[in-house]
Design an enzyme around this catalytic site. Structure first.
Site, short mmCIF file in Angstrom:
data_model
loop_
_atom_site.label_atom_id
_atom_site.label_comp_id
_atom_site.label_asym_id
_atom_site.label_seq_id
_atom_site.Cartn_x
_atom_site.Cartn_y
_atom_site.Cartn_z
N ARG C 219 0.84 -1.20 0.00
CA ARG C 219 0.00 0.00 0.00
C ARG C 219 0.87 1.24 0.00
NH1 ARG C 219 -0.95 -2.74 4.90
NH2 ARG C 219 -2.82 -3.57 3.95
N ALA C 291 10.06 -0.64 2.48
CA ALA C 291 9.34 -1.03 3.71
C ALA C 291 9.80 -0.18 4.88
CB ALA C 291 9.58 -2.51 4.00
N LEU C 299 11.47 10.20 23.43
CA LEU C 299 12.54 9.28 23.87
C LEU C 299 12.39 8.95 25.36
CD1 LEU C 299 15.02 7.68 23.08
CD2 LEU C 299 16.43 9.66 23.63
N ASN C 349 12.79 15.18 14.16
CA ASN C 349 11.38 15.46 14.39
C ASN C 349 11.03 15.00 15.79
OD1 ASN C 349 8.86 16.40 13.68
ND2 ASN C 349 8.21 14.48 12.72
N TYR C 355 12.66 6.64 14.65
CA TYR C 355 12.46 6.73 13.21
C TYR C 355 13.58 7.54 12.56
CZ TYR C 355 9.87 7.55 8.84
OH TYR C 355 9.48 7.60 7.53
#
Lengths: 306, 429, 449
Positions: C219, C291, C299, C349, C355
């Site tokens: 997707r 992926a 954090l 971010n 990430y």
């Protein structure tokens, strides 16, 4: 094909012959004769003539020729009893064809037992070959063997069916009139071996409206099969299944052969609705089916011949 | 020419199996079969291709689905020029489609085809009563107003109640579970044995999922990723606590529970079959050859054999045809309609009297080591959408055989309603 | 994922209302449709005083593409593109002429126009004045991009010394930046440092006959990548986790590809992938490590499973897979590896330490793998998407999402196809001279998504 042309050679004539033969121009209406049977039974009950003479049967034979079969009715019958919708008439359907004559015989003035309330004890059919759809059949019916029974008097109603002079089917229905006595005598209760339920091989779910449905295809509208009120009047909690329905279903279950003897013993009535256990098996050359709920209700043997 | 042809299992695909009324409660047989077919097409890159044939079927089927498989092809990513047809042999439907496609491949009539099956107890057709049906037919035929009124007058309120499909055997009136209960009693199979088999089925299926064995055999559908019936944490205690549901009318103790019987299940499966050379030309795998199949049937109507024991008779015939014995198989797959079905089958083959009297053998057919039996679990854990079971088992077995190396043989046995069954020999290529 | 605000402010009555209220009015971006012109109007080629020859050479190749090419800013045109060739600058003063020429046409740009600077790499200049001039292009371009309106974008092409303006990758990159395929690439400078690559035999199917692996293809961006690579002629091997198998099958069937359900973080996954490639395709020409997952948490509140799963999927799996493919020798003659980074991995971010660590890790990985791939005849690059309208970003709280959409020069989120187009370019035969690079597809946004 003219039915009358075969009349002279009807197999029934050779077999009995000790009384008058009455040839009926048309098949009697079952509804009318059953209504008449109801009236006759009421008269019998009113006069309380409960003793029957051993020679009370007058040997009358009723004969009808050139009977035909409606294919839709045959199909409905076959579906209801679980038989394949073949052009071969199930032996039970031949019984249905002959039944109006048997009924007419039993409501005649000279017949010594009342139609209504007769209990079907057993039925034995011997078939030489199957009747095929489209064949015109001749039917002869007479009664014989008035017999003392521990609960009354039984009689055999014999129907013989031929096609173009060839005897193909013979059925003997044994009925019991409860509370009657033969020449004032009673019979001892026959010893029946105790019956143990075997492992079932199947189950029949018999619906509440089965009596009405079989009445519709067979024409046998005896109210003990169709009306709870009438059934209660004769001592049953609800309507009961037609014995010939259960016998026919057993015959279909056991794979009806072409030539055979088919005997059904109606050990106890089957009240509707109910689920009964059945066991189908073999006993030597015979195919055997028993049905039971709490007690033994039906024993059918089908013995193929030749 | 035909002699050199070898029908092989290229691979399979199925939906996860759902319990009836669960994840697939509102999808149809057609939806499920199309999904299984699309997953297969995607796995082998067949989108837009014209395949030789697709054969599939369903046991519980709507009349509108008379062309179920063809409709699934039309709805799938396959070329619309792929022919398709329906097959129905009760729970052996999947096996029979495999027989049909594999035989045609061996014969040279097809190079590639798909076999499959689907069933949805949730999508089962609801029918009207026989009386209402008859009255409606009369009404349709009636020409005059009077005749029409007469037809309508025959309809009674009780005729209007819908009739749910009956999974009872038409000739005996007994449900499959009641039939198996008779066999279970006849072979004296204990509750404990049945529960042990069920437990192994769940544990093995769960382990196979965890190891990723089904990554290329199952495609998720409707957010269902694994078979909904699978209980990885079940135990002898949990299984032992379930109340019996079948055999309660017999005088022997009832031993069959919801835990050691398969539930009503929804799902679909497909198997891609091809001539070995077709697969090789496309770089597609050849997991196992479909060596041969045999159908069997028993006379359960008159109590001669148990309803689900047709494979007991079919397997010896198949083995004899190939000069094989049970010892020739690395794995054996026996469809777990009920735990007791498998156990009765094993006992029959081990029983010298039965093998002599009924199979006409000098001695027992033999026994099967449980380590070789249903190695990745079977229907008790996965569930049993009737027509889909054959495809599930054959694809699973073929993949397992391929992993064991060339020549590894598998025996597959699937029993079916109507006293039938289809068995097969697979051999890793 | 539709951007309702963008639809509203560009239609009828609400468009007028938005204009009067002074609301930001993001433009509908020009996106690729087969058969459309490369640019929506004439192309103006400007140059510094010493870059005339380079400018002429570029103009000639553009003329060969049947474009209306002009060397002077005359006439009343709505310019489709302005190419500013600054390969000759030797000192900061040299920027003045071309910059002011460009200024004169900025108000005459067509909707969805392109401004592309072509310059030399500052790092390679030994002369400080030349380095200052070259680096100056960077600031000029990035600021100009923020001025452009109406879906126009500004990007720069930076050539290593020794790489001709007409080298295959320079021309390929120029064409990509001029085209609608770069709709959401804005304010970016792309470095071409090699002369490798070649134009495709069929420009409409640059990947014809090539085998491409796309991970996470069920997707979102992965599905868009699959569709774009299929359009470009690739045979697809699409991978996603088993749980996403139904979506994966649908994409595979739509793109005539094949689906492989595989959890790439499982220990044996690289080997299973290699075996699958070997038996089913023989080799791979294109590998797209798409992926990726997010498990956002400050954090201070981070849990091991959140941290580890993000690193495992986003960077460890691509590392292991590329390594396994190289070791097994199943990559083709000129392999293209493209990884998905993120602007979060560049600018950081809040709430995305895991990430961002994984995506910055991808950037480091790509840089280090470039020489390895070069020795195998191939390239490896990363694409860093900004705010892209996907199912993943749809889970961002509504208000944050609205703000994130507007925090870029194009005042809107990008579409998965924008990322896919950048990947398809980097995967193409013509991009052989580009390796170890990170191309941002973010509408010139510095907030991660």
């Amino acid at each position: 094909m003219s039915g009358a042309a075969h009349g002279a050679s009807h197999p029934g004539r050779a077999v009995h012959g000790d009384g008058p033969v009455i040839e009926l121009g048309s098949v009697p209406s079952l509804g009318a004769s059953q209504r008449r049977g109801l009236a006759g039974s009421a008269a019998a009950a009113a006069t309380r003539r409960r003793d029957v003479a051993a020679d009370a049967l007058d040997g009358t034979t009723l004969l009808a020729q050139g009977l035909t079969t409606d294919p839709d009715r045959l199909t409905a019958y076959q579906h209801l009893v679980g038989a394949p919708a073949q052009d071969r008439l199930p032996a039970g359907f031949v019984h249905v064809l002959a039944f109006p004559l048997a009924n007419a015989l039993m409501v005649r003035d000279g017949f010594p037992l009342p139609l209504l309330g007769l209990v079907h004890l057993a039925n034995e059919v011997t078939q030489q070959r199957p009747v095929v759809l489209g064949e015109e059949v001749d039917v002869a019916v007479h009664a014989e063997r008035l017999t003392a029974h521990h609960r009354g008097v039984s009689v055999d109603v014999v129907a013989e069916v031929g096609v173009a002079g060839e005897p193909v089917w013979r059925g003997v229905s044994t009925y019991l009139a409860k509370g009657y006595r033969l020449d004032g005598a009673t019979a001892d209760r026959a010893e029946r071996p105790e019956w143990h339920a075997p492992q079932p091989t199947g189950a029949w779910r018999l619906e509440a409206d089965l009596g009405r449905r079989y009445a519709a295809v067979s024409g046998d509208r005896n109210p003990i099969h169709t009306s709870t009120l009438a059934a209660k009047a004769f001592g049953f909690p609800r309507t009961i299944a037609h014995g010939m329905y259960t016998a026919a279903r057993a015959l279909a279950h056991l794979d009806e052969p072409d030539a055979f003897t088919w005997r059904a013993e109606f050990a106890a009535p089957i009240v509707l609705p109910s689920t009964v256990s059945v066991r189908a098996g073999t006993d030597g050359p015979a195919r055997v089916l028993d049905a039971w709920a709490k007690r033994h209700q039906l024993h059918v043997t089908v013995t193929p011949r030749g | 020419m035909a002699g050199s042809r070898r029908p092989v299992v290229v691979g399979g695909n199925r939906t996860p199996f759902a319990r009836a009324g669960g994840a697939y409660a509102h999808v149809s047989n057609l939806d499920l079969l199309t999904a299984a077919l699309d997953g297969l097409v995607a796995r082998f890159g067949l989108a837009g291709e014209r395949l030789g044939e697709v054969a599939a079927g369903a046991v519980l089927k709507h009349t509108r689905d008379f062309n179920l498989t063809r409709e699934a092809v039309l709805g799938s990513a396959l070329s619309n020029e792929t022919p398709a047809y329906d097959v129905q042999m009760a729970c052996a439907t999947g096996m029979e489609t495999i027989a049909s496609i594999a035989d045609k491949i061996r014969l040279g009539r097809l190079d590639v085809g798909v076999a499959g099956g689907v069933d949805s107890a949730s999508d089962a057709p609801i029918v009207v009563t026989e009386q209402l049906r008859a009255a409606l037919l009369d009404l349709n035929r009636a020409k005059t107003v009077q005749a029409k009124l007469a037809a309508v007058a025959k309809i009674r309120p009780s005729h209007l109640a819908p009739v749910a499909p009956d999974v009872a055997e038409p000739r005996t009136g007994l449900s499959m579970g009641e039939h198996q209960a008779l066999t279970t009693a006849a072979w004296g199979i204990s509750r404990e044995e049945q529960d042990e088999l069920a437990l192994a089925s769940h544990q093995r299926l769960a382990a196979a999922y965890d190891a990723g064995f089904f990554d290329d055999l199952v495609t998720p559908y409707r957010r269902l990723v694994r078979d909904a019936n699978l209980r990885p944490d079940t135990s002898m205690e949990k299984l032992g606590a379930l109340a019996p549901v079948f055999g309660k009318r017999l005088d022997t103790p009832a031993t069959m529970t919801a835990g050691n019987s398969t539930p009503l299940t929804d799902g679909a499966s497909t198997v891609l079959l091809a001539d070995q050379s077709w697969a090789a030309e496309r770089g597609l795998p050849a997991l196992a050859e479909v060596v041969d199949l045999e159908a069997g049937a028993v006379d359960f109507v008159h109590g001669k054999d148990g309803l689900l024991l047709a494979p007991v008779h079919a397997v010896p015939r198949l083995l004899a045809r190939h000069g094989m014995s049970l010892a020739d198989f690395e794995i054996v797959e026996i469809h777990e309609a009920f735990a007791a079905t498998v156990l009765a089958t094993l006992k029959a083959w081990e029983d010298p009297d039965f093998c002599r009297d009924r199979l006409g053998r000098d001695g027992p057919l033999g026994s099967i080591d449980r380590a070789r039996l249903n190695v990745h679990g079977s229907s008790l854990a996965a569930g049993h959408p009737f027509a889909a079971t054959g495809g599930r088992i054959v694809a699973t077995a073929a993949k397992e055989l391929a992993s064991r190396g060339s020549g590894a043989r598998g025996l597959v046995s699937v029993c079916a309603a109507g006293g039938q069954g289809v068995v097969a020999i697979l051999e890793a290529v | 994922m539709s951007d309702t605000y963008l639809e509203l402010v560009n239609s009828g009555f609400t468009a007028e209302l938005a204009k009067r209220l002074g609301l930001p009015r993001p433009a509908r971006l020009r996106r690729f449709r087969a058969g459309d012109q490369l640019v929506p109007g004439p192309v103006l080629v400007l140059a510094d005083g010493a870059a005339g020859a380079d400018a002429d050479a570029l103009a000639a190749t553009l003329l060969d593409r049947d474009l209306d090419v002009r060397r002077r800013p005359d006439g009343d045109h709505r310019w489709g593109a302005v190419v500013v060739v600054l390969t000759g600058v030797t000192g900061p003063a040299d920027l003045s002429g071309p910059a002011l020429d460009l200024a004169g046409v900025l108000k005459k740009l067509a909707h969805g126009a392109r401004v592309v600077t072509v310059s030399r790499a500052a790092a390679e200049a030994t002369d400080p004045a030349a380095a200052a001039a070259r680096q100056g292009v960077d600031g000029l371009l990035r600021s100009l991009a923020k001025e452009l309106r109406g879906g126009a974008t500004g990007n720069g092409l930076v050539l290593a010394d020794g790489t001709a303006v007409t080298s295959p990758s320079a021309l390929g990159a120029l064409e990509f930046l001029l085209s609608a395929k770069s709709a959401f690439v804005d304010g970016q400078l792309l470095t071409v440092q090699g002369t490798g690559g070649h134009p495709p035999a069929d420009p409409d199917r640059p990947l014809d006959g090539q085998v491409a692996l796309v991970t996470g293809a069920a997707r979102g961006i992965g599905a868009a990548i699959a569709r774009t690579l299929a359009r470009d002629g690739a045979r697809l091997l699409l991978v996603d986790v088993p749980a996403a198998g139904d979506g994966l099958a649908a994409v595979a069937n739509e793109t005539r590809g094949t689906a492989l359900q595989l959890d790439l973080t499982s220990p044996d996954a690289p080997q299973r992938l290699v075996e699958h490639v070997r038996s089913r395709f023989g080799h791979l020409d294109v590998v797209v490590h798409n992926a990726g997952i997010t498990r956002d948490k400050l954090l201070a509140n981070m849990t091991p499973d959140r941290w580890d799963s993000v690193l495992a999927v986003n960077v460890i799996a691509p590392l292991r897979v590329t390594e396994a493919l190289l070791d097994a020798g199943v990559l083709g003659e000129a392999p293209r590896v493209v990884c998905l980074a993120s602007t979060s991995g560049i600018a950081g971010n809040r709430g995305q330490t895991n990430y961002a660590a994984s995506k910055a890790g991808v950037i480091g990985m790509v840089r280090a793998q470039a020489p390895v791939l070069a020795s195998a005849g191939g390239t490896v690059n990363a694409v860093a998407p900004g705010f892209i309208e996907t199912e993943m970003t749809a889970r961002i709280p509504a208000l944050t999402r609205q703000v994130a959409r507007r925090l870029n020069s194009l005042q809107q989120g990008g579409l998965p196809t924008d990322v896919a187009e950048a990947i398809a370019f980097l995967a193409s035969p013509q991009a052989g001279g580009i390796s170890g690079q990170v191309l941002r597809v973010c509408g010139q946004n510095m907030v991660g998504a």
